[in-house]
Design a protein around this motif. Structure first.
Motif, PDB file in Angstrom:
ATOM      1  N   ILE A 220       0.848  -1.192   0.000  1.00 33.97           N
ATOM      2  CA  ILE A 220       0.000   0.000   0.000  1.00 33.97           C
ATOM      3  C   ILE A 220       0.887   1.247   0.000  1.00 33.97           C
ATOM      4  O   ILE A 220       2.018   1.214   0.475  1.00 33.97           O
ATOM      5  N   SER A 221       0.355   2.321  -0.513  1.00 29.15           N
ATOM      6  CA  SER A 221       1.076   3.592  -0.466  1.00 29.15           C
ATOM      7  C   SER A 221       0.310   4.532   0.455  1.00 29.15           C
ATOM      8  O   SER A 221      -0.851   4.845   0.201  1.00 29.15           O
ATOM      9  N   LEU A 222       0.967   4.953   1.531  1.00 30.75           N
ATOM     10  CA  LEU A 222       0.306   5.777   2.542  1.00 30.75           C
ATOM     11  C   LEU A 222       0.469   7.264   2.246  1.00 30.75           C
ATOM     12  O   LEU A 222       1.542   7.707   1.834  1.00 30.75           O
ATOM     13  N   GLU A 223      -0.604   7.988   2.503  1.00 32.99           N
ATOM     14  CA  GLU A 223      -0.510   9.450   2.418  1.00 32.99           C
ATOM     15  C   GLU A 223      -0.759   9.997   3.813  1.00 32.99           C
ATOM     16  O   GLU A 223      -1.790   9.718   4.427  1.00 32.99           O
ATOM     17  N   THR A 224       0.209  10.712   4.350  1.00 36.87           N
ATOM     18  CA  THR A 224       0.058  11.320   5.674  1.00 36.87           C
ATOM     19  C   THR A 224       0.527  12.771   5.596  1.00 36.87           C
ATOM     20  O   THR A 224       1.100  13.204   4.595  1.00 36.87           O
ATOM     21  N   ARG A 225       0.317  13.495   6.683  1.00 35.22           N
ATOM     22  CA  ARG A 225       0.887  14.843   6.759  1.00 35.22           C
ATOM     23  C   ARG A 225       2.398  14.748   6.680  1.00 35.22           C
ATOM     24  O   ARG A 225       3.004  13.868   7.290  1.00 35.22           O
ATOM     25  N   MET A 226       3.007  15.629   5.926  1.00 31.75           N
ATOM     26  CA  MET A 226       4.471  15.683   5.845  1.00 31.75           C
ATOM     27  C   MET A 226       4.924  17.124   5.978  1.00 31.75           C
ATOM     28  O   MET A 226       4.219  18.042   5.555  1.00 31.75           O
ATOM     29  N   ALA A 227       6.112  17.295   6.546  1.00 29.02           N
ATOM     30  CA  ALA A 227       6.695  18.636   6.622  1.00 29.02           C
ATOM     31  C   ALA A 227       8.003  18.665   5.840  1.00 29.02           C
ATOM     32  O   ALA A 227       8.111  19.317   4.812  1.00 29.02           O
ATOM     33  N   ALA A 235       7.191  14.357  11.518  1.00 32.45           N
ATOM     34  CA  ALA A 235       5.778  14.730  11.382  1.00 32.45           C
ATOM     35  C   ALA A 235       4.944  13.588  10.792  1.00 32.45           C
ATOM     36  O   ALA A 235       3.726  13.559  10.952  1.00 32.45           O
ATOM     37  N   CYS A 236       5.598  12.665  10.103  1.00 31.79           N
ATOM     38  CA  CYS A 236       4.864  11.611   9.392  1.00 31.79           C
ATOM     39  C   CYS A 236       5.021  10.257  10.066  1.00 31.79           C
ATOM     40  O   CYS A 236       4.858   9.224   9.429  1.00 31.79           O
ATOM     41  N   SER A 237       5.349  10.273  11.371  1.00 34.14           N
ATOM     42  CA  SER A 237       5.585   9.032  12.112  1.00 34.14           C
ATOM     43  C   SER A 237       4.325   8.165  12.196  1.00 34.14           C
ATOM     44  O   SER A 237       3.239   8.683  12.447  1.00 34.14           O
ATOM     45  N   ILE A 238       4.487   6.885  11.999  1.00 35.87           N
ATOM     46  CA  ILE A 238       3.366   5.947  12.174  1.00 35.87           C
ATOM     47  C   ILE A 238       3.861   4.729  12.945  1.00 35.87           C
ATOM     48  O   ILE A 238       5.063   4.476  13.030  1.00 35.87           O
ATOM     49  N   LYS A 239       2.914   3.979  13.484  1.00 30.96           N
ATOM     50  CA  LYS A 239       3.277   2.779  14.240  1.00 30.96           C
ATOM     51  C   LYS A 239       3.148   1.548  13.342  1.00 30.96           C
ATOM     52  O   LYS A 239       2.100   1.340  12.719  1.00 30.96           O
ATOM     53  N   THR A 240       4.202   0.763  13.299  1.00 35.05           N
ATOM     54  CA  THR A 240       4.166  -0.491  12.535  1.00 35.05           C
ATOM     55  C   THR A 240       4.483  -1.640  13.487  1.00 35.05           C
ATOM     56  O   THR A 240       4.865  -1.417  14.643  1.00 35.05           O
ATOM     57  N   VAL A 241       4.344  -2.850  12.996  1.00 32.96           N
ATOM     58  CA  VAL A 241       4.642  -4.012  13.845  1.00 32.96           C
ATOM     59  C   VAL A 241       6.134  -4.076  14.174  1.00 32.96           C
ATOM     60  O   VAL A 241       6.544  -4.775  15.099  1.00 32.96           O
ATOM     61  N   GLY A 243       7.815  -1.253  14.996  1.00 35.14           N
ATOM     62  CA  GLY A 243       8.114  -0.006  15.708  1.00 35.14           C
ATOM     63  C   GLY A 243       7.728   1.219  14.895  1.00 35.14           C
ATOM     64  O   GLY A 243       7.107   1.110  13.831  1.00 35.14           O
ATOM     65  N   GLN A 244       8.112   2.403  15.396  1.00 37.67           N
ATOM     66  CA  GLN A 244       7.768   3.642  14.709  1.00 37.67           C
ATOM     67  C   GLN A 244       8.544   3.753  13.400  1.00 37.67           C
ATOM     68  O   GLN A 244       9.732   3.424  13.340  1.00 37.67           O
ATOM     69  N   LYS A 245       7.872   4.232  12.364  1.00 40.01           N
ATOM     70  CA  LYS A 245       8.551   4.477  11.082  1.00 40.01           C
ATOM     71  C   LYS A 245       8.077   5.806  10.513  1.00 40.01           C
ATOM     72  O   LYS A 245       7.003   6.298  10.860  1.00 40.01           O
ATOM     73  N   GLN A 246       8.895   6.364   9.627  1.00 36.68           N
ATOM     74  CA  GLN A 246       8.543   7.612   8.956  1.00 36.68           C
ATOM     75  C   GLN A 246       8.006   7.283   7.565  1.00 36.68           C
ATOM     76  O   GLN A 246       8.687   6.597   6.778  1.00 36.68           O
ATOM     77  N   HIS A 249      10.350   8.502   4.733  1.00 34.93           N
ATOM     78  CA  HIS A 249      11.670   7.883   4.617  1.00 34.93           C
ATOM     79  C   HIS A 249      11.585   6.362   4.479  1.00 34.93           C
ATOM     80  O   HIS A 249      12.250   5.760   3.647  1.00 34.93           O
ATOM     81  N   ASP A 250      10.752   5.725   5.307  1.00 34.00           N
ATOM     82  CA  ASP A 250      10.612   4.260   5.271  1.00 34.00           C
ATOM     83  C   ASP A 250       9.549   3.845   4.262  1.00 34.00           C
ATOM     84  O   ASP A 250       9.542   2.719   3.798  1.00 34.00           O
ATOM     85  N   GLY A 251       8.609   4.721   3.971  1.00 38.73           N
ATOM     86  CA  GLY A 251       7.537   4.484   3.014  1.00 38.73           C
ATOM     87  C   GLY A 251       7.753   5.402   1.821  1.00 38.73           C
ATOM     88  O   GLY A 251       8.896   5.733   1.531  1.00 38.73           O
ATOM     89  N   PRO A 252       6.730   5.857   1.139  1.00 38.69           N
ATOM     90  CA  PRO A 252       5.331   5.718   1.543  1.00 38.69           C
ATOM     91  C   PRO A 252       4.750   4.327   1.305  1.00 38.69           C
ATOM     92  O   PRO A 252       3.609   4.084   1.664  1.00 38.69           O
ATOM     93  N   VAL A 253       5.524   3.410   0.705  1.00 37.18           N
ATOM     94  CA  VAL A 253       4.990   2.070   0.440  1.00 37.18           C
ATOM     95  C   VAL A 253       5.330   1.148   1.616  1.00 37.18           C
ATOM     96  O   VAL A 253       6.491   1.082   2.049  1.00 37.18           O
TER      97      VAL A 253
END
Ligand code: FES
Length: 267
Positions: A220-227, A235-241, A243-246, A249-253
């Motif tokens: 999937i390709s995620l769209e989140t707020r970015m600075a 600003a685009c931190s999310i929780k994954t299995v 740990g935290q990812k950006q 940088h780590d995505g958007p896929v």
């Protein structure tokens, strides 16, 4: 696994990109073409750029790469004018110069062994999947595109790459099937090698709840707020299995089953 397109690839560059055209595609959405050879040559499907917008917009805007021309010099963006930055961008004229940084992020992993794939696009989520469809077709892969959108927001079919199988969904059934585009995924899952999805969060929530999709190769390709777009500001931190990812940088896929979805409601 060997990949045709994969990961971050070449480091990003900051470029001056000459605007070639910027035209409305549907109400409030625009197709912007720019000449940016360095970014185009390095771009992989699923990656994005940060575009500096004028007016009184302060931050750059993330725009996913919609297409790269066959000459490898042009890139195009499909975007909605939904605020100061993108409103300003939508008024771009041929000959204007844009300041862009890219390509950024990790794109889709398209395996060399894949023979048939399914792309699932919700609304403007179509943007990065067209680039992926072109690369897949160029490598002889069969492409099914399930595209769902509001009936007055449909992308012109004539602009899609040749040779793909299109299954359309509209909210009111005026074109194609009536319903949600995610409904078709279980029907394809046994016959395609990979599934790639881009759209709003409710699409991903719906897919993450389908038990018969657990363990499948769904990206999937995620769209989140970015600075910053560069992995610096968080600003685009999310929780994954894992740990935290950006997202920038780590995505958007990401893999569908990599995201902790019940933590995503406020993103
Ligand atoms: Fe700054 Fe992702 S937008 S870290």
């Amino acid at each position: 696994m060997m990949a045709i397109v994969s990961g971050p690839g070449t480091p990003p560059t900051q470029s001056k990109a000459e605007v070639l055209s910027c035209n409305p595609v549907t109400a409030g959405t625009y197709l912007l073409r720019v000449n940016a050879p360095a970014v185009a040559a390095a771009a992989r499907p699923g990656q994005f750029t940060m575009v500096k917008c004028g007016g009184d917009a302060f931050l750059r805007r993330p725009l996913s790469i919609h297409r790269v021309s066959e000459t490898g010099a042009e890139i195009s963006f499909l975007f909605a004018a939904i605020g100061k930055g993108t409103d300003w961008l939508s008024a771009s004229k041929p000959g204007d110069t844009l300041d862009i940084i890219g390509p950024l992020g990790n794109g889709f992993d398209l395996h060399v062994s894949s023979r048939e794939i399914l792309l699932v696009a919700g609304g403007l989520g179509l943007a990065p999947l067209v680039f992926l469809a072109e690369r897949a077709r160029r490598n002889g892969i069969r492409v099914n595109l399930a595209y769902g959108t509001a009936s007055d927001q449909r992308y012109d079919k004539k602009l899609l790459p040749e040779g793909i199988r299109l299954v359309e969904f509209t909210d009111d059934g005026t074109c194609g099937r009536k319903g949600f585009v995610t409904e078709c995924v279980p029907g394809f899952i046994g016959s395609v090698d990979q599934v790639f999805v881009c759209g709003p969060l409710p699409m991903y929530f719906a897919l993450s709840k389908q038990q018969n999709l657990k363990g499948k190769d769904i990206q999937i390709s995620l769209e989140t707020r970015m600075a910053c777009g560069l992995g610096v500001c968080y600003a685009c931190s999310i929780k994954t299995v894992d740990g935290q990812k950006q997202v920038c940088h780590d995505g958007p896929v990401f893999r569908l089953d990599e995201i902790v979805w019940n933590e995503m409601a406020g993103i």
